[in-house]
Design an enzyme around this catalytic site. Structure first.
Site, PDB file in Angstrom:
ATOM      1  N   LYS A  77       0.189  -6.693   6.911  1.00 19.92           N
ATOM      2  CA  LYS A  77       1.085  -5.783   7.750  1.00 19.92           C
ATOM      3  C   LYS A  77       0.332  -5.021   8.755  1.00 19.92           C
ATOM      4  O   LYS A  77      -0.770  -4.585   8.626  1.00 19.92           O
ATOM      5  CB  LYS A  77       1.971  -4.845   6.702  1.00 19.92           C
ATOM      6  CG  LYS A  77       2.999  -4.195   7.674  1.00 19.92           C
ATOM      7  CD  LYS A  77       3.700  -3.031   6.487  1.00 19.92           C
ATOM      8  CE  LYS A  77       4.821  -2.217   7.148  1.00 19.92           C
ATOM      9  NZ  LYS A  77       5.435  -1.600   5.947  1.00 19.92           N
ATOM     10  N   SER A 152      10.400  -1.577   6.008  1.00 18.14           N
ATOM     11  CA  SER A 152       9.828  -1.937   7.379  1.00 18.14           C
ATOM     12  C   SER A 152       8.750  -3.082   7.459  1.00 18.14           C
ATOM     13  O   SER A 152       8.257  -3.372   8.425  1.00 18.14           O
ATOM     14  CB  SER A 152       9.122  -0.682   7.783  1.00 18.14           C
ATOM     15  OG  SER A 152       8.140  -0.343   6.433  1.00 18.14           O
ATOM     16  N   SER A 176      10.269  -0.299   1.548  1.00 20.50           N
ATOM     17  CA  SER A 176       9.907  -1.166   2.640  1.00 20.50           C
ATOM     18  C   SER A 176       9.207  -2.324   2.300  1.00 20.50           C
ATOM     19  O   SER A 176       8.810  -3.148   3.259  1.00 20.50           O
ATOM     20  CB  SER A 176       8.715  -0.410   3.537  1.00 20.50           C
ATOM     21  OG  SER A 176       9.477   0.537   4.318  1.00 20.50           O
TER      22      SER A 176
END
Length: 488
Positions: A77, A152, A176
């Site tokens: 990420k 997210s 997330s």
């Protein structure tokens, strides 16, 4: 050539037997990423050059036969620092930021021989639940490109679900990892707070953030957690690793395991088909020998309000460092120091990030601190106590990961409160610092439904045990979206 349908253990056997090299596997993975990227937008940076250098070094040193992750590609990420690879947090503010160090989780993965192939798209600074607030454009759901992938950690989930990569890392502040795992039909785990070091994670809510793994199956998820979990002197909140092998209970039966089903998790606002799927899953656990009983978590309904006060307050403090002076975006139209600060931040941050900075600044301001931030902390304690009462009698908690399946792109962008409520079922886990996993449990309207299992602190091996028992006796995890090569 593609290897995306092979498990990590199958890939390991191919690497050890020298039927393929780490370089060949990395090249194939990079091709899988590129061939799907236009449809998904799941990566901010594809680190082709760096990945091939890593792979060549591993081939020259030789695959570690005792380490199942040696030579395996990994997507990371974009809010997790990677040495020499852009780390933007999907924000204009950090459009040119290239760290000179690896986050501890990444360093641990590299020590195991994993190869970083790229940085995945995400909601800007991890603030968002749909994958749409990225400065680099929205990520698409792997199953239906007109739907959100969740957030997210949108790109990390979509990349695994679509077959771009087998394993990825995300971060979870209020759901997330688990929510995008649910929306994309894969396995995502938020570990106990402190299990994985936060050093090198671009901070959002420091008392809530936790790095965790994505994978297509429960065992592969646990193998990745084995690689990244560690105590770390660079993170004062990290904890000693209490479990030597997170796969240790996988394959054991769950007869007699007590599982709680909170009535609040199946109440108002839960899609009827999602509710039916979870109730069917509860019956399936009973068939496997578990005892499933209804309980109450009475203060969980306050979780969203508490979270957005605490997380936004912590974010408003953490994001003060982005001032246009030290690194990142600097406004060109500034004529003095004040204008550099104001213009750089107003131009560099997106709308959702600015909204949360404003909310957090207000909650911490003189005259409002006691009414908002202090009270939120008190209610957080009540939520923690609710969990403690349940876990005094039960091994795990079962419920849906999200109130619905993935929704249309751009359908909630103008209604932030509605989007915030999508994290209703995941947020309490972060507030209490507990581990939670999302696994595939069925489909509604052709889209995956995620089942969430929550345990007391440091119970990841029990969560994996129950999740693997469900997975072994169902085939939801075997179904793949069209972009991967499936029928859906």
């Amino acid at each position: 050539m593609t290897f995306n349908n092979k498990t990590i253990e199958e890939l390991h056997n191919l690497l050890v037997s020298k039927e393929i090299s780490a370089t060949e596997l990395t090249q194939a993975t990079l091709e899988d990423i590129k061939s799907r990227e236009e449809a998904l937008n799941s990566f901010v940076t594809i680190a082709e050059e760096q990945a091939l250098v890593q792979a060549k070094a591993i081939d020259e040193a030789g695959i570690d036969a005792d380490n199942v992750l040696s030579g395996i590609p990994l997507a990371v990420k974009d809010n997790i620092s990677t040495d020499g690879i852009l780390t933007t947090a999907a924000s204009k503010m950090l459009y040119n930021y290239e760290p000179i160090f690896d986050a501890t989780a990444v360093a641990n993965a590299k020590t195991k021989g994993m190869i970083v192939v790229g940085k995945t798209n995400m909601d800007e600074f991890a603030m968002g639940g749909s994958g749409e607030t990225s400065h680099y454009g929205a990520t698409k759901n792997a199953w239906d490109h007109s739907k959100v992938p969740g957030g997210s950690s949108s790109g990390s989930a979509a990349a695994v679900a679509s077959g771009q990569v087998r394993l990825s890392l995300g971060s979870d502040t209020g759901g997330s990892i688990r929510q995008p795992a649910a929306f994309n039909g894969i396995v995502g785990l938020k570990p106990t707070y402190g299990t994985v070091s936060r050093f090198g994670l671009i901070a959002f809510g420091s008392s809530l953030d936790q790095i965790g793994p994505f994978a297509p199956t429960v065992k592969e998820n646990a193998l990745l957690l084995n690689a990244i979990a560690s105590e770390d002197a660079k993170d004062s909140t990290s904890a000693p690793v209490r479990i030597a092998d997170f796969t240790s209970k996988i394959g054991q039966d769950i007869k007699g395991m007590k599982i709680a089903l909170p009535k609040e998790y199946l109440g108002e606002g839960i899609n009827p088909e999602v509710k039916e799927t979870i109730l069917n899953a509860a019956k399936h656990f009973e068939k496997l020998g578990a005892i499933v009983e209804e309980v109450s978590l009475p203060h969980s309904k306050y979780g969203v309000a508490v979270y957005y006060i605490i997380a936004s307050s912590e974010a408003s403090s953490n994001l003060q460092r982005f001032d246009g002076i030290r690194y990142g975006y600097r406004a060109e139209d500034a004529t003095n120091l004040d204008e550099i600060y104001v213009n750089s931040r107003s131009q560099g941050f997106g709308e959702e990030v600015k909204r949360r900075i404003m909310l957090g600044t207000f909650s911490l301001s003189s005259g409002y601190y006691d009414a908002y931030y202090k009270k939120a902390g008190q209610v957080r304690t009540l939520i923690i106590q609710d969990f403690e009462k349940v876990f005094a009698d039960y091994d795990l908690i079962l419920g849906p990961t999200a109130p619905s399946v993935a929704y249309d792109l751009d359908s909630l962008n103008h209604d932030p409160v509605a989007m915030y409520l999508a994290d209703l079922l995941t947020i309490p886990v972060n507030l209490a610092g507990l581990p939670g996993i999302s696994i595939p449990a069925g489909f509604s309207q052709g889209l995956p439904v995620g089942l969430q299992l929550i345990g007391p602190k440091y119970s990841e091996e029990t969560i994996y045990q129950a999740a693997a028992a469900f997975e072994a006796t169902t085939d939801y995890h075997k179904q793949q979206p069209v972009i991967f090569g499936g029928d859906n």
